[in-house]
Design an enzyme around this catalytic site. Structure first.
Site, mmCIF file in Angstrom:
data_model
loop_
_atom_site.group_PDB
_atom_site.id
_atom_site.type_symbol
_atom_site.label_atom_id
_atom_site.label_comp_id
_atom_site.label_asym_id
_atom_site.label_seq_id
_atom_site.Cartn_x
_atom_site.Cartn_y
_atom_site.Cartn_z
ATOM 1 N N GLU A 1 0.848 -1.208 0.000
ATOM 2 C CA GLU A 1 0.000 0.000 0.000
ATOM 3 C C GLU A 1 0.876 1.246 0.000
ATOM 4 O OE1 GLU A 1 -2.422 1.587 -0.757
ATOM 5 O OE2 GLU A 1 -4.033 1.477 0.724
ATOM 6 N N ASP A 2 0.359 2.340 -0.494
ATOM 7 C CA ASP A 2 1.129 3.581 -0.497
ATOM 8 C C ASP A 2 1.173 4.208 0.893
ATOM 9 O OD1 ASP A 2 -1.580 4.296 -0.554
ATOM 10 O OD2 ASP A 2 -1.369 5.749 -2.183
ATOM 11 N N ASP B 1 -3.796 5.658 6.506
ATOM 12 C CA ASP B 1 -4.293 6.861 7.161
ATOM 13 C C ASP B 1 -5.243 6.412 8.277
ATOM 14 O OD1 ASP B 1 -4.555 9.814 7.025
ATOM 15 O OD2 ASP B 1 -6.582 9.410 6.354
ATOM 16 N N ARG C 1 1.454 12.449 -8.753
ATOM 17 C CA ARG C 1 1.940 11.085 -8.472
ATOM 18 C C ARG C 1 3.365 10.871 -8.967
ATOM 19 N NH1 ARG C 1 -2.368 7.858 -6.956
ATOM 20 N NH2 ARG C 1 -4.390 8.267 -7.917
ATOM 21 N N PHE D 1 -0.776 16.083 4.525
ATOM 22 C CA PHE D 1 -1.171 15.454 3.270
ATOM 23 C C PHE D 1 0.013 15.482 2.319
ATOM 24 C CE2 PHE D 1 -3.387 14.410 -0.584
ATOM 25 C CZ PHE D 1 -4.312 13.477 -0.129
ATOM 26 N N LEU E 1 -7.300 -0.770 4.482
ATOM 27 C CA LEU E 1 -6.533 -1.998 4.673
ATOM 28 C C LEU E 1 -7.248 -3.003 5.551
ATOM 29 C CD1 LEU E 1 -3.616 -2.882 3.737
ATOM 30 C CD2 LEU E 1 -4.344 -0.606 3.162
HETATM 31 P P1 IMP Z 1 -7.324 4.952 4.873
HETATM 32 O O1 IMP Z 1 -8.425 3.977 4.578
HETATM 33 O O2 IMP Z 1 -7.834 6.175 5.571
HETATM 34 O O3 IMP Z 1 -6.163 4.338 5.606
HETATM 35 O O4 IMP Z 1 -6.888 5.481 3.469
HETATM 36 C C1 IMP Z 1 -5.694 5.246 2.880
HETATM 37 C C2 IMP Z 1 -5.747 5.829 1.488
HETATM 38 O O5 IMP Z 1 -6.028 7.242 1.548
HETATM 39 C C3 IMP Z 1 -4.414 5.745 0.809
HETATM 40 O O6 IMP Z 1 -4.280 4.549 0.071
HETATM 41 C C4 IMP Z 1 -4.391 6.965 -0.075
HETATM 42 O O7 IMP Z 1 -5.008 6.679 -1.314
HETATM 43 C C5 IMP Z 1 -5.233 7.969 0.669
HETATM 44 N N1 IMP Z 1 -4.405 8.924 1.458
HETATM 45 C C6 IMP Z 1 -4.355 9.045 2.803
HETATM 46 N N2 IMP Z 1 -3.490 9.989 3.185
HETATM 47 C C7 IMP Z 1 -2.958 10.482 2.039
HETATM 48 C C8 IMP Z 1 -1.948 11.480 1.765
HETATM 49 O O8 IMP Z 1 -1.360 12.121 2.652
HETATM 50 N N3 IMP Z 1 -1.659 11.682 0.449
HETATM 51 C C9 IMP Z 1 -2.251 10.996 -0.571
HETATM 52 N N4 IMP Z 1 -3.186 10.048 -0.354
HETATM 53 C C10 IMP Z 1 -3.530 9.781 0.944
HETATM 54 MG MG MG Z 2 -4.252 4.088 -1.922
#
Ligand code: IMP
Ligand code: MG
Length: 176
Positions: free
Chosen positions: A96-97, A100, A162, A149, A105
């Site tokens: 995963e990138d 948050d 990106r 962010f 996940l």
């Molecule tokens: P989560 O379900 O809140 O953990 O979301 C994770 C997803 O939110 C990541 O795979 C990203 O696509 C997006 N995301 C969360 N924080 C950032 C950030 O700082 N920059 C870019 N994308 C983010």
């Molecule tokens: Mg993502």
């Protein structure tokens, strides 16, 4: 208008990805792994990590989910693309990138566990633990970052930035 502040350089990222790949390769010694990248954000990290692994990689596959609009979590989980690999009995490494809230996940892991893999581990390039709303902890993480962010190394703001080699904090200024 967007303003950027450098957070992590391409060199620092490359060094850390190699370190984490070494750790993963040593943990999976004697086993093979199916690498599953989460599109679109993890496309660069998946390519770098997969090439740095020394353990046998059975295949590299991708899936896509969507839960974001702009930089605000909607809490909606949309499954846009599935993997085409049968993962039953396999060691799955989700790549995963960034983590948050952890919602994406957590849900993804639950869904893949229903397919009876031998194991599932999660490797993320970036982690924002201060934003977590559940107990999700990645097995591997390259960088723990504060609640900012970020864009670059695959990560976007509304689809943009990106392709940046470095990771930068983005601040969007309204045009008056
Ligand atoms: P989560 O379900 O809140 O953990 O979301 C994770 C997803 O939110 C990541 O795979 C990203 O696509 C997006 N995301 C969360 N924080 C950032 C950030 O700082 N920059 C870019 N994308 C983010
Ligand atoms: Mg993502």
């Amino acid at each position: 208008m967007a303003e950027f502040d450098l957070m992590i350089s391409a060199e620092e990222i490359a060094q850390k990805v190699d370190e984490v790949a070494k750790q993963i390769s040593s943990d999976y010694e004697g086993e093979s792994v199916v690498v599953v990248g989460v599109l679109t954000g993890a496309f660069i990290f998946t390519a770098d990590l997969a090439r740095a692994l020394t353990v046998p990689v059975e295949t590299v596959d991708f899936l896509q989910v969507s839960s974001y609009e702009g930089d605000k979590s909607t809490g909606n989980f949309i499954f846009k693309k599935d993997i085409s690999t049968d993962i039953s009995g396999k060691n799955v490494l989700i790549v995963e990138d960034i983590i948050d809230t952890g919602r994406t996940l957590k849900k993804l892991r639950e869904m893949l566990l229903m397919r009876n893999p031998k194991s599932i581990k999660i490797c993320t390039a970036f982690d924002k633990p201060s934003r977590r709303v559940n107990d999700l902890v990645p097995d591997y993480n390259c960088f723990t970052i504060p609640d900012e962010f970020i864009v670059g190394y695959g990560l976007d703001y509304d689809g943009k930035y990106r392709q940046f080699k470095d990771v930068k904090i983005v601040r969007i200024k309204d045009e008056q």
